[in-house]
Design a protein around this motif. Structure first.
Motif, PDB file in Angstrom:
ATOM      1  N   SER A   1       0.808  -1.225   0.000  1.00 30.13           N
ATOM      2  CA  SER A   1       0.000   0.000   0.000  1.00 30.13           C
ATOM      3  C   SER A   1       0.840   1.274   0.000  1.00 30.13           C
ATOM      4  O   SER A   1       0.365   2.331  -0.382  1.00 30.13           O
ATOM      5  CB  SER A   1      -0.922   0.026   1.228  1.00 30.13           C
ATOM      6  OG  SER A   1      -0.158   0.147   2.419  1.00 30.13           O
ATOM      7  N   GLY A   2       2.095   1.169   0.461  1.00 28.13           N
ATOM      8  CA  GLY A   2       2.937   2.358   0.563  1.00 28.13           C
ATOM      9  C   GLY A   2       2.655   3.190   1.806  1.00 28.13           C
ATOM     10  O   GLY A   2       3.168   4.288   1.957  1.00 28.13           O
ATOM     11  N   PHE A   3       1.845   2.642   2.734  1.00 24.32           N
ATOM     12  CA  PHE A   3       1.502   3.373   3.948  1.00 24.32           C
ATOM     13  C   PHE A   3       2.484   3.050   5.065  1.00 24.32           C
ATOM     14  O   PHE A   3       2.964   1.931   5.193  1.00 24.32           O
ATOM     15  CB  PHE A   3       0.071   3.052   4.400  1.00 24.32           C
ATOM     16  CG  PHE A   3      -0.965   3.862   3.676  1.00 24.32           C
ATOM     17  CD1 PHE A   3      -1.599   4.919   4.301  1.00 24.32           C
ATOM     18  CD2 PHE A   3      -1.292   3.587   2.356  1.00 24.32           C
ATOM     19  CE1 PHE A   3      -2.544   5.683   3.638  1.00 24.32           C
ATOM     20  CE2 PHE A   3      -2.236   4.335   1.678  1.00 24.32           C
ATOM     21  CZ  PHE A   3      -2.862   5.387   2.323  1.00 24.32           C
ATOM     22  N   ASN A   4       2.763   4.069   5.845  1.00 21.22           N
ATOM     23  CA  ASN A   4       3.644   3.951   7.003  1.00 21.22           C
ATOM     24  C   ASN A   4       2.995   4.745   8.121  1.00 21.22           C
ATOM     25  O   ASN A   4       2.116   5.565   7.885  1.00 21.22           O
ATOM     26  CB  ASN A   4       5.035   4.498   6.670  1.00 21.22           C
ATOM     27  CG  ASN A   4       6.112   3.960   7.588  1.00 21.22           C
ATOM     28  OD1 ASN A   4       5.839   3.256   8.544  1.00 21.22           O
ATOM     29  ND2 ASN A   4       7.355   4.292   7.292  1.00 21.22           N
ATOM     30  N   LYS A   5       3.454   4.535   9.351  1.00 22.88           N
ATOM     31  CA  LYS A   5       2.841   5.273  10.458  1.00 22.88           C
ATOM     32  C   LYS A   5       3.779   6.350  10.979  1.00 22.88           C
ATOM     33  O   LYS A   5       5.004   6.233  10.907  1.00 22.88           O
ATOM     34  CB  LYS A   5       2.419   4.340  11.584  1.00 22.88           C
ATOM     35  CG  LYS A   5       3.541   3.659  12.307  1.00 22.88           C
ATOM     36  CD  LYS A   5       3.004   2.808  13.447  1.00 22.88           C
ATOM     37  CE  LYS A   5       4.174   2.279  14.255  1.00 22.88           C
ATOM     38  NZ  LYS A   5       3.767   1.668  15.489  1.00 22.88           N
ATOM     39  N   CYS A   6       3.166   7.398  11.481  1.00 20.26           N
ATOM     40  CA  CYS A   6       3.915   8.479  12.120  1.00 20.26           C
ATOM     41  C   CYS A   6       4.520   7.938  13.403  1.00 20.26           C
ATOM     42  O   CYS A   6       3.832   7.281  14.204  1.00 20.26           O
ATOM     43  CB  CYS A   6       2.972   9.658  12.414  1.00 20.26           C
ATOM     44  SG  CYS A   6       3.743  10.959  13.405  1.00 20.26           S
ATOM     45  N   TYR A   7       5.786   8.195  13.613  1.00 19.44           N
ATOM     46  CA  TYR A   7       6.499   7.701  14.788  1.00 19.44           C
ATOM     47  C   TYR A   7       5.926   8.279  16.082  1.00 19.44           C
ATOM     48  O   TYR A   7       5.953   7.625  17.111  1.00 19.44           O
ATOM     49  CB  TYR A   7       7.987   8.050  14.662  1.00 19.44           C
ATOM     50  CG  TYR A   7       8.870   7.351  15.668  1.00 19.44           C
ATOM     51  CD1 TYR A   7       9.115   5.990  15.559  1.00 19.44           C
ATOM     52  CD2 TYR A   7       9.478   8.051  16.700  1.00 19.44           C
ATOM     53  CE1 TYR A   7       9.932   5.340  16.463  1.00 19.44           C
ATOM     54  CE2 TYR A   7      10.295   7.409  17.608  1.00 19.44           C
ATOM     55  CZ  TYR A   7      10.526   6.054  17.489  1.00 19.44           C
ATOM     56  OH  TYR A   7      11.338   5.410  18.386  1.00 19.44           O
ATOM     57  N   CYS A   8       5.384   9.465  16.026  1.00 18.22           N
ATOM     58  CA  CYS A   8       4.889  10.129  17.238  1.00 18.22           C
ATOM     59  C   CYS A   8       3.442   9.780  17.563  1.00 18.22           C
ATOM     60  O   CYS A   8       3.132   9.350  18.665  1.00 18.22           O
ATOM     61  CB  CYS A   8       5.048  11.646  17.100  1.00 18.22           C
ATOM     62  SG  CYS A   8       6.754  12.166  16.910  1.00 18.22           S
ATOM     63  N   CYS A   9       2.538   9.983  16.606  1.00 14.42           N
ATOM     64  CA  CYS A   9       1.108   9.800  16.893  1.00 14.42           C
ATOM     65  C   CYS A   9       0.564   8.454  16.451  1.00 14.42           C
ATOM     66  O   CYS A   9      -0.518   8.065  16.871  1.00 14.42           O
ATOM     67  CB  CYS A   9       0.283  10.939  16.284  1.00 14.42           C
ATOM     68  SG  CYS A   9       0.199  10.907  14.476  1.00 14.42           S
TER      69      CYS A   9
ATOM     70  N   PHE B   1      14.592  14.242  16.226  1.00 17.89           N
ATOM     71  CA  PHE B   1      14.457  14.527  17.654  1.00 17.89           C
ATOM     72  C   PHE B   1      15.449  15.633  18.009  1.00 17.89           C
ATOM     73  O   PHE B   1      15.081  16.667  18.508  1.00 17.89           O
ATOM     74  CB  PHE B   1      14.697  13.269  18.495  1.00 17.89           C
ATOM     75  CG  PHE B   1      14.607  13.541  19.960  1.00 17.89           C
ATOM     76  CD1 PHE B   1      13.381  13.823  20.551  1.00 17.89           C
ATOM     77  CD2 PHE B   1      15.741  13.565  20.750  1.00 17.89           C
ATOM     78  CE1 PHE B   1      13.292  14.108  21.901  1.00 17.89           C
ATOM     79  CE2 PHE B   1      15.662  13.844  22.096  1.00 17.89           C
ATOM     80  CZ  PHE B   1      14.435  14.119  22.681  1.00 17.89           C
ATOM     81  N   VAL B   2      16.740  15.380  17.717  1.00 20.79           N
ATOM     82  CA  VAL B   2      17.763  16.427  17.861  1.00 20.79           C
ATOM     83  C   VAL B   2      17.717  17.224  16.564  1.00 20.79           C
ATOM     84  O   VAL B   2      17.734  16.647  15.482  1.00 20.79           O
ATOM     85  CB  VAL B   2      19.170  15.822  18.081  1.00 20.79           C
ATOM     86  CG1 VAL B   2      20.230  16.909  18.149  1.00 20.79           C
ATOM     87  CG2 VAL B   2      19.208  14.965  19.340  1.00 20.79           C
ATOM     88  N   SER B   3      17.667  18.530  16.662  1.00 17.48           N
ATOM     89  CA  SER B   3      17.481  19.407  15.503  1.00 17.48           C
ATOM     90  C   SER B   3      18.387  19.049  14.335  1.00 17.48           C
ATOM     91  O   SER B   3      19.549  18.676  14.518  1.00 17.48           O
ATOM     92  CB  SER B   3      17.759  20.858  15.924  1.00 17.48           C
ATOM     93  OG  SER B   3      17.772  21.700  14.794  1.00 17.48           O
TER      94      SER B   3
ATOM     95  N   ALA C   1       7.665  15.229  23.177  1.00 20.73           N
ATOM     96  CA  ALA C   1       7.323  14.373  24.315  1.00 20.73           C
ATOM     97  C   ALA C   1       7.055  12.948  23.828  1.00 20.73           C
ATOM     98  O   ALA C   1       7.613  11.979  24.376  1.00 20.73           O
ATOM     99  CB  ALA C   1       6.119  14.932  25.057  1.00 20.73           C
ATOM    100  N   GLU C   2       6.227  12.824  22.795  1.00 21.01           N
ATOM    101  CA  GLU C   2       5.927  11.502  22.241  1.00 21.01           C
ATOM    102  C   GLU C   2       7.155  10.904  21.551  1.00 21.01           C
ATOM    103  O   GLU C   2       7.422   9.718  21.674  1.00 21.01           O
ATOM    104  CB  GLU C   2       4.756  11.576  21.252  1.00 21.01           C
ATOM    105  CG  GLU C   2       3.432  11.859  21.899  1.00 21.01           C
ATOM    106  CD  GLU C   2       2.985  10.750  22.837  1.00 21.01           C
ATOM    107  OE1 GLU C   2       3.197   9.556  22.526  1.00 21.01           O
ATOM    108  OE2 GLU C   2       2.433  11.076  23.906  1.00 21.01           O
TER     109      GLU C   2
ATOM    110  N   ILE D   1      12.932   6.108  23.744  1.00 20.11           N
ATOM    111  CA  ILE D   1      13.352   5.378  24.948  1.00 20.11           C
ATOM    112  C   ILE D   1      12.783   3.961  24.922  1.00 20.11           C
ATOM    113  O   ILE D   1      13.489   2.995  25.241  1.00 20.11           O
ATOM    114  CB  ILE D   1      12.941   6.144  26.223  1.00 20.11           C
ATOM    115  CG1 ILE D   1      13.750   7.440  26.319  1.00 20.11           C
ATOM    116  CG2 ILE D   1      13.137   5.291  27.470  1.00 20.11           C
ATOM    117  CD1 ILE D   1      13.252   8.427  27.360  1.00 20.11           C
ATOM    118  N   LYS D   2      11.523   3.827  24.527  1.00 23.52           N
ATOM    119  CA  LYS D   2      10.890   2.508  24.466  1.00 23.52           C
ATOM    120  C   LYS D   2      11.574   1.615  23.432  1.00 23.52           C
ATOM    121  O   LYS D   2      11.837   0.440  23.688  1.00 23.52           O
ATOM    122  CB  LYS D   2       9.415   2.666  24.117  1.00 23.52           C
ATOM    123  CG  LYS D   2       8.657   1.369  24.019  1.00 23.52           C
ATOM    124  CD  LYS D   2       7.213   1.615  23.608  1.00 23.52           C
ATOM    125  CE  LYS D   2       6.573   0.301  23.223  1.00 23.52           C
ATOM    126  NZ  LYS D   2       5.589   0.451  22.178  1.00 23.52           N
TER     127      LYS D   2
END
Length: 140
Positions: A45-53, A67-69, A98-99, A105-106
């Motif tokens: 499908s070419g779909f991926n998920k956002c790492y944060c939400c 994460f680091v600029s 925050a997310e 870390i997880k």
């Protein structure tokens, strides 16, 4: 002065210099960004998920969020530091740090998270050779 109060320039304004390092850096970023946004996607499908939400988007709608600029060269092309993020998290939520940090870390552990922050404090100047290696690695 010209008619209307405008000052006539004797020389045209200089265009941005085409510094070889900056050109290579942009090319490397383009390829690395595609790799990051496609990493972990559903191949059909070419779909991926956002790492944060966690929302799913087509990889072309995602961004390569840091994460680091990204101003820090030392972590600009870091596989842990850069993750696929949606526009809302990366822009509207200023990286949703925050997310982002909770997921880092997880997924990688507190020690690697702290190492990432340390790497982000280091000063790095890319060489032409390093950038060419990055371009070669992420070309497909």
């Amino acid at each position: 002065m010209k008619k209307g109060g405008y000052i006539k320039r004797k020389k045209p304004l200089k265009k941005h210099s085409k510094n070889k390092i900056s050109v290579l850096k942009r090319k490397a970023w383009k390829l690395f960004s595609i790799f990051i946004r496609q990493r972990g996607m559903d191949k059909e499908s070419g779909f991926n998920k956002c790492y944060c939400c966690g929302k799913k988007y087509h990889w072309k709608q995602l961004q390569a969020g840091h994460f680091v600029s990204r101003q820090n060269n030392s972590t600009l092309y870091d596989l842990i530091n850069v993750q696929p993020t949606c526009y809302a998290c990366n822009i509207w939520r200023y990286g949703n740090l925050a997310e982002f940090s909770a997921h880092l870390i997880k997924d990688y552990g507190l020690e690697e998270f702290n190492n990432l922050i340390k790497r982000g404090r280091q000063i790095k100047q890319f060489t032409e050779k390093e950038l060419l290696e990055i371009i070669k690695k992420y070309s497909f």
